[in-house]
Design an enzyme around this catalytic site. Structure first.
Site: not given
Ligand code: NAD
Length: 409
Positions: A56, A101-103
């Site tokens: 995201v 962001a992060k994933g």
């Protein structure tokens, strides 16, 4: 109230103070991009494993997006979304030229072999390589990933885009990683504490501390607080809890933990139930292990005057309200544990400059960033007459909102 709901409440408290309109709030909360990918790998037993990966990208108004990649069975779009949003506010609070962001991949890394982990990471990069990059989105390690995973990402990404060490941070030092990354979050926490106490005319050495967690964040925070003369009275980790009213010798404990895999049994200290770590008779609590450990049901027994958050979201929304009402001063995670992302930023800058900064430069730059951020939070706190968490969120949301407005639609 879980972390997703708490993050929304903190955001809206900030947005209320900033008098943001409904459409500004919607624009700030809506992620720039959400990606969900299928990752198939041949497993060691010859079967095909199918895993779902997420990234995201929440906001890029202030610069390339930044945030970790997590390998954990509970990873889902909801969780990744809120963590990405929190990265946007965190990078803005410490004024790094980054968005958030992060994933992650929904998998249990403890059940995968090194070969399977490597193949899974490479497939994830094959699916994402057009969306991440040195100037667009820069992942980093998070729960279940480490410097080795980052090295695989650099290698796979470089096959598509040419050699690009700046595509991720948290790399091994041999592959463009930065000095000082290991100690960064703990050192940043000590600097945060130093700034907070200075604002109240006090010093680290005047206080006693209890710390939950003796991993990366907890052990380096303990070491640096100890080096500044702080008396560490109690420490807990997964192995148990220890205390010593004369103060625990942290360098000796760090050596002990290397061979004993935990703090339990440390000579000269008394053992107690780790459930009681937050109820010790100390001035300062440092939760540096798990989320949502200080809750409305246990916060009534807390004696400390200060809580400095090393872990992410260790204090629930309700506990935060109760403690703040009682006069307990909480230095929030989005500032207190931002030393890690700050040194990640230094790593990225070094990769772009193609040069390595020595240890002392990393330290002095980290010092400057943490000092300036605290000054900005304090000014926001004074302006809006609010607590430190609300001030930090308000500062972060304001910076992102202004950048968005300047860039136009
Ligand atoms: P880590 O895995 O290195 O250490 C975790 C520590 O918590 C270990 O000492 C473990 O024994 C302890 N622990 C686990 N369960 C426990 C329990 N039930 N009771 C007491 N202790 C327990 O992890 P870390 O990197 O130190 O991260 C700790 C927290 O800080 C996490 O919330 C993480 O998201 C957050 N954080 C880490 C960084 C970073 O740079 N490492 C940056 C920002 C935030």
């Amino acid at each position: 109230m879980n972390q997703v709901e708490a993050a929304a409440r903190y955001f809206h408290q900030a947005a209320d103070l900033l008098e943001l309109t409904e459409w500004q709030r919607t624009q700030l909360l809506t992620p720039h991009r959400e990606v969900k990918v299928e990752c198939n790998i041949v497993q060691d037993d010859g079967t095909i494993g199918t895993y779902i990966g997420f990234r995201v990208q929440h906001d890029l108004s202030r610069g390339p997006m930044k945030g970790g990649i997590r390998y954990h069975p509970d990873v889902d779009l909801n969780e990744v979304n809120v963590l990405a949003q929190l990265m946007t506010w965190k990078t803005a609070v410490v004024d790094l030229p980054f968005g958030g962001a992060k994933g992650g991949i929904s998998c249990d890394p403890r059940k995968l072999s090194q070969g399977e982990l490597q193949r899974l990471t490479r497939v994830f990069v094959q699916k994402l390589h057009e969306l991440i990059g040195t100037y667009s989105d820069i992942p980093a390690p998070d729960m279940g990933t480490n410097a080795q995973v980052m090295a695989w990402i650099v290698d796979e990404y470089s096959k598509f885009q040419g050699y690009s060490p700046g595509v991720v941070t948290g790399k091994p030092v041999e592959l463009g990683g930065s000095f000082g990354r290991e100690s960064a979050t703990g050192r940043g926490l000590m600097l945060a504490a130093q700034n907070l106490f200075a604002a109240h005319g006090q010093k680290i050495k005047e206080f006693s501390y209890a710390i939950q967690g003796f991993g990366n964040v907890g052990s380096w925070a303990a070491r640096d607080l100890y080096d500044q003369g702080g008396r560490i009275f109690a420490i807990s980790d997964i192995s148990g809890a220890i205390r010593n009213r004369d103060g625990i010798n942290i360098p000796e404990l760090m050596e002990y933990v290397k061979t004993h895999r935990g703090v339990a049994g440390f000579p000269g200290a008394q053992e107690f139930s780790s459930d009681d770590i937050f109820f010790q008779d100390v001035d300062v609590l440092v939760p540096a292990a798990l989320g949502e450990v200080i809750t409305s049901s246990n916060c009534g027994d807390i004696k400390a005057k200060y809580i400095i958050e090393g872990a992410n979201h260790p204090t629930t929304f309700d506990a935060h309200q109760l403690l703040t009402k009682r006069g307990v001063i909480i230095l929030p995670d989005i500032y207190a544990n931002a030393g890690g992302v700050t040194v990640s930023y230094f790593e990225w800058v070094q990769n772009i400059q193609q040069m390595r900064w020595p240890d002392d430069r990393i330290d002095s730059e980290l010092h400057k960033v943490m000092f300036k951020a605290f000054k900005d939070i304090q000014e926001t706190k004074d302006k809006y007459q609010c607590d430190y968490r609300t001030a930090a969120f308000t500062l972060g949301v304001d910076r992102v909102s202004k950048a968005k407005r300047l860039r136009g639609l």
